[in-house]
Scaffold this active site. Structure first.
Site, PDB file in Angstrom:
ATOM      1  CG  HIS A  46      -2.130  -0.887   1.022  1.00 43.42           C
ATOM      2  ND1 HIS A  46      -2.866  -1.396   2.064  1.00 43.42           N
ATOM      3  CD2 HIS A  46      -2.726  -1.363  -0.104  1.00 43.42           C
ATOM      4  CE1 HIS A  46      -3.850  -2.140   1.594  1.00 43.42           C
ATOM      5  NE2 HIS A  46      -3.781  -2.136   0.279  1.00 43.42           N
ATOM      6  CB  CYS A 101       3.833 -10.666   4.644  1.00 49.68           C
ATOM      7  SG  CYS A 101       4.862 -10.613   6.125  1.00 49.68           S
ATOM      8  CG  HIS A 129      -6.675  -4.362   5.353  1.00 43.80           C
ATOM      9  ND1 HIS A 129      -5.738  -5.356   5.133  1.00 43.80           N
ATOM     10  CD2 HIS A 129      -5.984  -3.190   5.371  1.00 43.80           C
ATOM     11  CE1 HIS A 129      -4.541  -4.801   5.041  1.00 43.80           C
ATOM     12  NE2 HIS A 129      -4.655  -3.491   5.184  1.00 43.80           N
ATOM     13  CD  GLU A 131      -2.918  -9.042   7.569  1.00 45.79           C
ATOM     14  OE1 GLU A 131      -2.839  -9.755   8.598  1.00 45.79           O
ATOM     15  OE2 GLU A 131      -2.344  -7.946   7.458  1.00 45.79           O
ATOM     16  CB  THR A 170       0.022  -8.878  10.525  1.00 42.80           C
ATOM     17  OG1 THR A 170      -0.081  -8.250   9.247  1.00 42.80           O
ATOM     18  CG2 THR A 170      -0.159 -10.378  10.385  1.00 42.80           C
ATOM     19  CB  SER A 229      -4.006  -1.276   8.027  1.00 41.78           C
ATOM     20  OG  SER A 229      -4.399  -1.513   9.368  1.00 41.78           O
TER      21      SER A 229
END
Length: 317
Positions: A46, A101, A129, A131, A170, A229
Site C-alpha cells: 500500500h 508476507c 482490508h 489481509e 497483522t 493500515s
C-alpha cells in the site's frame, strides 16, 4: 534571513519491513525472469510511490485474476489472497507467484489448524482490508467471523462458545487489540488464541518507536499511504501517547505548513510500506525552511529477512 531552529526526532525502526521488501523484490525479480508485462493482483504493497515505480518497470496492476491474460505471470500481493485465487490460477494454467508476507501466511496456517481441530475462528481485523479478506478466505464461509471493536464481541453469533479460536490482522494497533482480546476472553473463556497476538514484529516496533517520541514533540508526521493500515495506526498511536498534532503525509507536498507554525520539535516516522526516499524528501522540505537537527530515536534493531519463493531463486540479484 536566518532560519528558525527545528529538531527532528526520527523514529527507528521505520519504513520498509521484511515482508514489504520481499514483495517488491518479487515483482522486480519476476520482471527480470519473464520480462514485461508481469501482472500483479491488487497493489503489491500500500504505497502509490512504490506501485508507480513498479508500473514504470512493466508491472500491470489489476483487481481480479480474470483481468490477467493466461500467458503472463501474475503475482499475489503481500497482504495475502483467499484460497480461491491460486486455485483459479491453477485451473487457468497460469504461472503465479505468491508474495504474501510470511507472517500473514503464518496466520493463514494458524486458522486452518484451528479449523481442522473443529474450532470456529474469530478474526480481529478491519472489514474489507485485503489481509482480512485473504485470511477469512482460507476457510469456507461462516468458519471465520470478523470483529473490529470490543462492542462487536458482545453481539457476535457463534456456533459453539466452547469451540472457538481467534487470529489477528497483522497491522493493527497493539493497544487496541489488547481490549478486544480481553473482551473475547471474558465472553468466551475457552477461546484459543495464538501464543502472542499475530500483530507482526514490524508493526509493533514502529508503534513502540512512536510511543517513545510522542510525549517529547510538538507534532508527528507519519509518511505513508491513506490505505495503509499500519500507517494509519501509527498516526493514532502518536495521538494517544501525548502528541497533539499527529498526521499522515504521502509526500512532502502534503505537509500543512500553517498547522506546523511555531513547532520546534517534530517527530517523523514511516509506515511499513513507505520507502526511505520519501522520508528523506520530507526531511529535505524541513531543511529548506528550518535550521534542522536530526536526532535518531532507536527503540529496536531489525535483522529479519525473508527468502523469495523458490521459482525466483535462480534470478541474479
Amino acid at each position: 534571513m536566518t532560519k528558525p531552529p527545528l529538531t527532528i526526532h526520527l523514529a527507528a525502526p521505520r519504513g520498509f519491513c521484511a515482508g514489504v521488501d520481499r514483495a517488491i523484490k518479487i515483482v522486480e525479480m519476476a520482471l527480470a525472469k519473464w520480462g514485461a508485462p508481469v501482472y500483479v493482483r491488487h497493489e503489491i504493497v500500500h504505497n502509490k510511490f512504490v506501485v508507480d515505480g513498479l508500473r514504470e518497470k512493466g508491472a500491470v496492476f489489476v483487481e481480479e485474476l480474470d483481468e490477467c491474460p493466461t500467458d503472463r505471470p501474475v503475482i499475489f500481493s503481500a497482504h495475502g489472497v483467499p484460497k480461491a485465487v491460486p486455485a483459479e490460477a491453477q485451473r487457468r494454467e497460469m504461472i503465479y507467484v505468491d508474495a504474501t508476507c510470511p507472517l500473514v501466511s503464518k496466520v493463514h496456517i494458524e486458522a486452518e489448524r484451528h479449523a481442522d481441530a473443529g474450532l470456529q475462528i474469530i478474526m480481529i481485523g478491519h472489514e474489507g482490508h485485503p489481509e482480512t479478506v485473504g485470511t477469512m478466505g482460507q476457510l469456507p464461509d461462516g468458519e471465520v467471523l470478523l470483529v473490529e471493536t470490543e462492542a462487536d464481541v458482545a453481539t457476535i453469533d457463534v456456533r459453539d462458545p466452547e469451540k472457538l479460536a481467534f487470529v489477528t490482522q497483522t497491522t493493527l494497533s497493539v493497544d487496541d487489540t489488547i481490549g478486544i482480546v480481553a473482551a473475547l476472553n471474558a465472553r468466551f473463556p475457552k477461546i484459543v488464541g495464538p501464543h502472542k497476538e499475530d500483530i507482526c514484529y514490524a508493526t509493533t516496533n514502529r508503534q513502540e518507536a512512536v510511543k517513545a517520541i510522542a510525549p517529547d514533540v510538538d507534532a508527528i508526521l507519519v509518511v505513508g499511504a491513506p490505505n495503509s493500515s499500519n500507517s494509519r495506526r501509527l498516526v493514532e498511536v502518536g495521538a494517544k501517547n501525548g502528541c497533539a498534532y499527529s498526521q499522515l503525509v504521502q509526500r512532502s507536498g502534503d505537509i500543512d505548513w500553517r498547522a506546523l507554525d511555531g513547532v520546534r520539535i517534530i517527530g517523523i516516522t514511516a509506515g511499513a510500506s513507505a520507502p526511505e526516499v520519501l522520508v528523506n524528501e520530507v526531511i529535505d522540505a524541513f531543511r529548506a525552511r528550518y535550521d534542522v537537527t536530526v536526532d535518531v530515536v532507536e527503540t529496536a534493531v531489525e535483522r529479519v529477512n525473508f527468502k523469495v519463493p523458490r521459482v525466483l531463486r535462480d534470478v541474479p540479484v
